[in-house]
Design a protein around this motif. Structure first.
Motif, PDB file in Angstrom:
ATOM      1  N   UNK A 124      41.028   6.754  23.260  1.00  0.00           N
ATOM      2  CA  UNK A 124      41.370   5.698  24.185  1.00  0.00           C
ATOM      3  C   UNK A 124      42.097   6.900  25.662  1.00  0.00           C
ATOM      4  N   UNK A 125      42.073   8.584  24.856  1.00  0.00           N
ATOM      5  CA  UNK A 125      42.506   8.975  25.700  1.00  0.00           C
ATOM      6  C   UNK A 125      41.819   8.765  27.275  1.00  0.00           C
ATOM      7  N   UNK A 126      40.497   8.951  26.773  1.00  0.00           N
ATOM      8  CA  UNK A 126      39.664   9.281  27.660  1.00  0.00           C
ATOM      9  C   UNK A 126      39.374   7.688  29.056  1.00  0.00           C
ATOM     10  N   UNK A 127      39.162   6.919  28.683  1.00  0.00           N
ATOM     11  CA  UNK A 127      39.845   5.853  28.717  1.00  0.00           C
ATOM     12  C   UNK A 127      41.477   5.908  29.852  1.00  0.00           C
ATOM     13  N   UNK A 128      42.073   6.010  28.980  1.00  0.00           N
ATOM     14  CA  UNK A 128      43.745   5.911  30.668  1.00  0.00           C
ATOM     15  C   UNK A 128      43.420   7.630  31.243  1.00  0.00           C
ATOM     16  N   UNK A 129      43.210   8.618  30.618  1.00  0.00           N
ATOM     17  CA  UNK A 129      42.993   9.054  32.373  1.00  0.00           C
ATOM     18  C   UNK A 129      41.332   9.402  33.383  1.00  0.00           C
ATOM     19  N   UNK A 130      40.049   7.891  32.973  1.00  0.00           N
ATOM     20  CA  UNK A 130      39.122   7.146  34.045  1.00  0.00           C
ATOM     21  C   UNK A 130      39.975   6.432  34.560  1.00  0.00           C
TER      22      UNK A 130
END
Length: 152
Positions: free
Chosen positions: A54-60
């Protein structure tokens, strides 16, 4: 999540005892002359990887919609980013967010660490004007003829 340490020998002598500890803790098994091993329950590992995804998607998404914000965040997280030219910083942000998503999708985060090390090395080159000059010079190629086929 607290982590407790045991020796690998403890695990071999008392496996049920060590496995029982996994209900409350992860267990790091220390070994002589070898890297430590980490034991954890599979459900706990999944619970850790889902937020990372989820954090990876948010940062992207942040990188796509607000590139200035991600650049500022990278500068805070990695002070050496200050040595990168703006276009390189943007490329780092793009590659990092892509790598985070890819790593989260397969559950292997080692490539993220490798990417960060490589970009830090790039920043170190930019931080040293003499090294940057030497590495930016054209490489003189001399042709010494065909390379023999390896034997043995």
């Amino acid at each position: 999540m607290p982590v407790i340490e045991r020796t690998f020998s403890d695990f071999l002598r008392h496996p049920n005892e060590v496995v029982a500890e996994l209900d409350e803790h992860d267990v790091v098994l220390r070994r002589r002359n070898a890297p430590a091993l980490r034991l954890c329950r599979a459900d706990r590992d999944v619970a850790r990887s889902e937020p990372f995804d989820a954090l990876a998607r948010l940062l992207r998404n942040l990188a796509m919609h607000s590139p200035g914000s991600i650049s500022a965040a990278l500068s805070d997280a990695y002070p050496w980013v200050a040595y990168l030219p703006c276009e390189e910083c943007e490329l780092f942000a793009e590659e990092l967010t892509q790598e985070l998503l890819a790593a989260a999708s397969v559950g292997n985060y080692a490539p993220v660490a490798q990417l960060v090390r490589e970009w830090q090395s790039t920043a170190e080159v930019y931080a040293d004007p003499e090294l940057l000059r030497r590495l930016s010079e054209p490489i003189e190629v001399t042709h010494g003829g065909p390379v023999p086929y390896p034997t043995g």
